[in-house]
Design a protein around this motif. Structure first.
Motif, mmCIF file in Angstrom:
data_model
loop_
_atom_site.group_PDB
_atom_site.id
_atom_site.type_symbol
_atom_site.label_atom_id
_atom_site.label_comp_id
_atom_site.label_asym_id
_atom_site.label_seq_id
_atom_site.Cartn_x
_atom_site.Cartn_y
_atom_site.Cartn_z
ATOM 1 N N MET A 530 0.400 -1.462 -0.232
ATOM 2 C CA MET A 530 -0.054 -0.099 0.046
ATOM 3 C C MET A 530 1.224 1.293 0.126
ATOM 4 O O MET A 530 0.566 2.070 -0.571
ATOM 5 C CB MET A 530 -1.141 -0.034 1.671
ATOM 6 N N ASP A 531 1.776 1.511 0.487
ATOM 7 C CA ASP A 531 2.480 1.912 0.579
ATOM 8 C C ASP A 531 3.362 2.640 -0.910
ATOM 9 O O ASP A 531 3.265 3.556 -1.017
ATOM 10 C CB ASP A 531 4.281 2.330 1.480
ATOM 11 N N ARG A 532 3.668 1.329 -1.516
ATOM 12 C CA ARG A 532 4.299 1.771 -2.930
ATOM 13 C C ARG A 532 2.580 2.281 -3.972
ATOM 14 O O ARG A 532 3.565 2.903 -4.602
ATOM 15 C CB ARG A 532 4.484 0.545 -2.891
ATOM 16 N N LEU A 533 1.297 2.078 -3.333
ATOM 17 C CA LEU A 533 0.620 2.622 -4.863
ATOM 18 C C LEU A 533 0.044 4.194 -3.930
ATOM 19 O O LEU A 533 -0.041 4.148 -4.593
ATOM 20 C CB LEU A 533 -1.060 1.639 -3.878
ATOM 21 N N GLY A 534 0.670 4.031 -2.489
ATOM 22 C CA GLY A 534 0.614 5.505 -1.833
ATOM 23 C C GLY A 534 -0.870 5.601 -1.710
ATOM 24 O O GLY A 534 -1.407 6.407 -1.950
ATOM 25 N N GLY A 535 -1.654 4.464 -1.287
ATOM 26 C CA GLY A 535 -2.548 4.271 -0.102
ATOM 27 C C GLY A 535 -2.481 4.415 1.010
ATOM 28 O O GLY A 535 -2.044 4.472 1.674
ATOM 29 N N ASP A 536 -4.260 3.847 1.369
ATOM 30 C CA ASP A 536 -4.122 4.005 2.849
ATOM 31 C C ASP A 536 -4.363 2.801 3.009
ATOM 32 O O ASP A 536 -5.174 2.396 2.581
ATOM 33 C CB ASP A 536 -5.149 4.814 3.838
ATOM 34 N N LEU A 537 -3.914 2.685 4.821
ATOM 35 C CA LEU A 537 -4.486 0.478 4.965
ATOM 36 C C LEU A 537 -5.067 1.095 6.159
ATOM 37 O O LEU A 537 -4.174 1.988 7.309
ATOM 38 C CB LEU A 537 -3.289 0.103 4.610
ATOM 39 N N THR A 541 -11.799 -4.361 13.747
ATOM 40 C CA THR A 541 -11.171 -5.706 14.352
ATOM 41 C C THR A 541 -12.859 -5.408 15.578
ATOM 42 O O THR A 541 -12.730 -4.671 16.234
ATOM 43 C CB THR A 541 -9.982 -6.279 14.926
ATOM 44 N N GLY A 542 -13.572 -6.759 15.433
ATOM 45 C CA GLY A 542 -14.641 -6.766 16.096
ATOM 46 C C GLY A 542 -15.249 -8.403 16.192
ATOM 47 O O GLY A 542 -14.024 -9.168 16.281
ATOM 48 N N GLU A 543 -15.874 -8.357 17.725
ATOM 49 C CA GLU A 543 -16.482 -10.268 17.882
ATOM 50 C C GLU A 543 -17.067 -10.880 15.876
ATOM 51 O O GLU A 543 -16.726 -11.617 16.660
ATOM 52 C CB GLU A 543 -17.346 -9.515 19.030
ATOM 53 N N ASP A 544 -17.729 -10.293 15.431
ATOM 54 C CA ASP A 544 -18.289 -10.736 14.268
ATOM 55 C C ASP A 544 -17.305 -11.121 13.121
ATOM 56 O O ASP A 544 -17.348 -11.334 12.280
ATOM 57 C CB ASP A 544 -19.634 -10.090 13.897
ATOM 58 N N GLY A 545 -15.702 -10.770 13.459
ATOM 59 C CA GLY A 545 -14.535 -11.075 12.134
ATOM 60 C C GLY A 545 -14.275 -9.267 11.910
ATOM 61 O O GLY A 545 -13.800 -8.435 12.797
ATOM 62 N N THR A 546 -13.288 -9.068 10.955
ATOM 63 C CA THR A 546 -12.688 -7.511 10.934
ATOM 64 C C THR A 546 -12.864 -7.289 9.037
ATOM 65 O O THR A 546 -13.053 -8.176 8.652
ATOM 66 C CB THR A 546 -10.705 -8.857 10.196
ATOM 67 N N THR A 547 -12.809 -6.434 9.335
ATOM 68 C CA THR A 547 -13.189 -6.066 8.279
ATOM 69 C C THR A 547 -11.879 -5.219 7.973
ATOM 70 O O THR A 547 -11.060 -4.026 8.422
ATOM 71 C CB THR A 547 -13.804 -4.730 7.982
ATOM 72 N N VAL A 548 -11.256 -4.833 6.386
ATOM 73 C CA VAL A 548 -9.981 -4.336 6.268
ATOM 74 C C VAL A 548 -10.154 -3.400 5.055
ATOM 75 O O VAL A 548 -10.787 -3.567 4.069
ATOM 76 C CB VAL A 548 -8.583 -4.962 5.513
ATOM 77 N N ILE A 549 -9.802 -2.331 4.819
ATOM 78 C CA ILE A 549 -10.317 -1.217 3.805
ATOM 79 C C ILE A 549 -9.174 -0.819 3.550
ATOM 80 O O ILE A 549 -7.867 -0.048 3.602
ATOM 81 C CB ILE A 549 -11.095 -0.006 4.539
ATOM 82 N N LEU A 550 -8.982 -0.788 2.384
ATOM 83 C CA LEU A 550 -7.753 -0.597 1.263
ATOM 84 C C LEU A 550 -8.413 0.822 0.174
ATOM 85 O O LEU A 550 -9.474 0.532 -0.007
ATOM 86 C CB LEU A 550 -7.180 -1.662 0.330
ATOM 87 N N ASP A 551 -7.934 1.949 0.627
ATOM 88 C CA ASP A 551 -7.901 3.253 -0.527
ATOM 89 C C ASP A 551 -6.976 3.537 -1.255
ATOM 90 O O ASP A 551 -5.791 3.586 -1.175
ATOM 91 C CB ASP A 551 -8.375 4.683 0.397
ATOM 92 N N VAL A 552 -6.937 3.197 -2.330
ATOM 93 C CA VAL A 552 -6.227 2.606 -3.918
ATOM 94 C C VAL A 552 -6.594 4.361 -4.285
ATOM 95 O O VAL A 552 -7.213 4.437 -5.474
ATOM 96 C CB VAL A 552 -5.700 1.450 -4.720
#
Length: 554
Positions: A530-537, A541-552
């Motif tokens: 993501m650093d290479r793409l110039g984006g944000d990561l 995280t919660g009890e029902d799972g994880t959400t990963v957000i990639l802004d590219v």
């Protein structure tokens, strides 16, 4: 003739204007050049005051020394103006006390020369002439005095040229002020020349008081209206000198033919050459290598002062004139010898460890599986051997991730049109293959983005496969892509237990410590990608799972 009385009035007005200018500039006396300029204006004030008085002095015995003092004051005015121009524009590298002593010596020397006139070398004839109700004077100077007077005029011209150079060099930032002050010295200088050579319509009268009015008006425009000392080019020139002379890295400036124009002291030591020896020589003759000046960066090897071979990364920046034409290049050298050595050591260690890790762990896993099959009746041994197999597989996977990181992140990014929807669909199919019971849903609009496709694919693959592997008993992964004006956002939701904080803390901080470190390289692949793409990561995280957000961005 009323000209004489008009000159008296002009002299008085110049005195009044000079007093006002000095009063206004007194607050700036600590600024570069301000003290020299105030001194020059003070001498100008004194000259006009003396000239107004002299027009009513008809006694030659009094008038002659008075005229001598006035010539000395005019000399001081010109020399002080040059000192102001040099200091204001940041060119003054002389001892200001020594300069002041030189000006005083010149002024009093000139006064003494005219007053005593030894052997008639300064003045050929001197007589007071009544004209227009005032006392004019007719002076015929000898060649020596004419030469000295011409030097005074040229000094004023030099000061103007220095200020005009500021107009050319620094563009609109100092243009109006420097141009006004540069022009202000020319009318009095012209009046002095007319008087010195006796070529005016009324040689018995000096027209400088009227011309000094233009001088005061232009100075008032520059200093009062435009706050000339608020934005001082000496600061910029000092910064330029510091950027070159005081920079810890070698700096060499060359023309378009690679000939050295200047270099700083550090570059002299690196190239083992003095500035005098280096000027006009080719930079390539000092490094035994060909340098592409149009390339942003290149690497050179030079024998160091201690006899060792030093390696430098050389950055080339074009130099342009006021018309935008390239007239040369600035070469900034950065010593990367230690960095290159570390890079080579890490490369060897990485390659050997990764190769041996993969091969040896494959052997360990193979023997452990065979041993587990032979001891199937002993549950304890089988469990232990299964642990060995799992550990070996994780280490093999770690080595493969390290190889992928090296492959993906090596070299410069290569943006290209990427069909994001097609790529997400393909990654979703690959993720389902890792667990046939997994449900992977992809929602993506028809969008194509210019980005580094290899890096983007590796990042998304790592996130989505990780969501499947670490999901629930029947993992469900939802992938949603939204397109905006500045790029795309990829949101990956899973139903797993969530990424532990101990894994996320170093990723968010960008570094690992002895107390905070992860157990693998997968998330580092995502972070670096993501650093290479110039984006944000971002992670939620919660009890029902994880959400990963990639802004590219794209």
């Amino acid at each position: 003739m009323a000209l004489g009385r008009w000159l008296v009035g002009a002299a008085v007005l110049t005195v009044v204007g000079s007093v006002g200018l000095i009063a206004y500039l007194w607050r700036y006396r600590k600024e570069p050049g301000a003290d020299w300029f105030v001194a020059s204006i003070s001498m100008q004030l004194l000259w006009n005051l003396l000239y107004a008085i002299s027009l009513f002095v008809a006694d030659p015995a009094v008038r002659r020394p008075l005229e001598s003092v006035m010539v000395g004051v005019a000399t001081g005015t010109s020399l002080l103006f040059v000192s102001f121009a040099m200091t204001y524009t940041g060119r003054a590298r002389f001892d200001e006390r020594l300069a002041a002593i030189g000006i005083v010596a010149t002024v009093f020397g000139g006064i003494g020369l005219l007053t005593m006139n030894p052997m008639g070398i300064a003045v050929a004839s001197f007589r007071v002439v009544p004209i227009g109700g005032v006392a004019g004077v007719r002076i015929v100077f000898e060649p020596l005095m004419i030469a000295l007077g011409t030097g005074i005029i040229l000094a004023a011209v030099v000061g103007s040229l220095v200020l005009f150079d500021t107009v050319v060099s620094y563009g609109p930032l100092y243009r109006g002020e420097a141009l006004a002050v540069g022009l202000s010295s020319l009318p009095p200088a012209a009046g002095y020349a007319v008087w010195l050579f006796g070529v005016g319509p009324v040689p018995e009268l000096n027209l400088m008081p009227a011309l000094f009015l233009a001088h005061v008006a232009l100075d008032g425009y520059a200093f009062v209206y435009n706050d000339m000392f608020e934005f001082n080019p000496a600061t910029r020139r000092a910064g330029e000198r510091a950027a070159i002379d005081d920079l810890g890295s070698p700096v060499v400036i060359v023309d378009e033919d690679s000939r050295i124009v200047t270099l700083n002291r550090r570059a002299e030591r690196v190239l083992e050459v003095t500035k005098r020896e280096a000027l006009t020589t080719s930079i390539e003759s000092h490094v035994d290598a060909s340098i592409d000046l149009t390339a942003d960066r290149c690497r050179l090897a030079v024998d160091g002062e201690d006899g060792t071979r030093r390696r430098y990364s050389v950055t080339s920046t074009p130099l342009s004139d006021t018309r935008g034409r390239t007239v040369g290049y600035t070469l900034v050298w950065q010593d990367v010898t230690d960095a290159v050595r570390r890079e080579r050591r890490l490369d060897v260690l990485n390659r050997v460890l990764r190769h041996n890790l993969r091969n040896d762990m494959t052997i360990v896993a193979g023997f452990a599986e065979s041993a587990a099959a032979d001891t199937a009746d002993d549950g304890t041994v089988t469990t232990m051997l299964d642990t060995v197999v799992d550990t070996a597989d994780r280490l093999v996977s770690l080595g493969e991730t390290a190889r992928e990181i090296e492959t993906v992140l090596d070299g410069d990014p290569t943006p290209e049109p990427v069909d994001v929807g097609e790529m997400m669909a393909w990654i979703g199919e690959r993720a389902r293959e890792t667990d046939p019971e997994a449900t992977v849903c992809v929602t993506c609009p028809d969008v194509t983005c210019p980005l580094d496709g290899e890096t983007f694919e590796a990042v998304c693959m790592e996130i989505i496969e990780n969501a499947v592997v670490h999901g629930g008993p029947r993992p469900t992964v939802e992938i949603e892509v939204t397109a905006g004006e500045g790029g795309v956002t990829v949101r990956v939701d899973d139903d797993g237990p969530g990424v532990p904080d101990r894994e996320l803390v170093p990723i968010r901080q960008g570094e690992e410590t002895a107390l905070e470190h992860g157990s693998g390289l997968g998330l580092w692949l995502v972070r670096w990608g993501m650093d290479r793409l110039g984006g944000d990561l971002d992670f939620e995280t919660g009890e029902d799972g994880t959400t990963v957000i990639l802004d590219v961005p794209c």
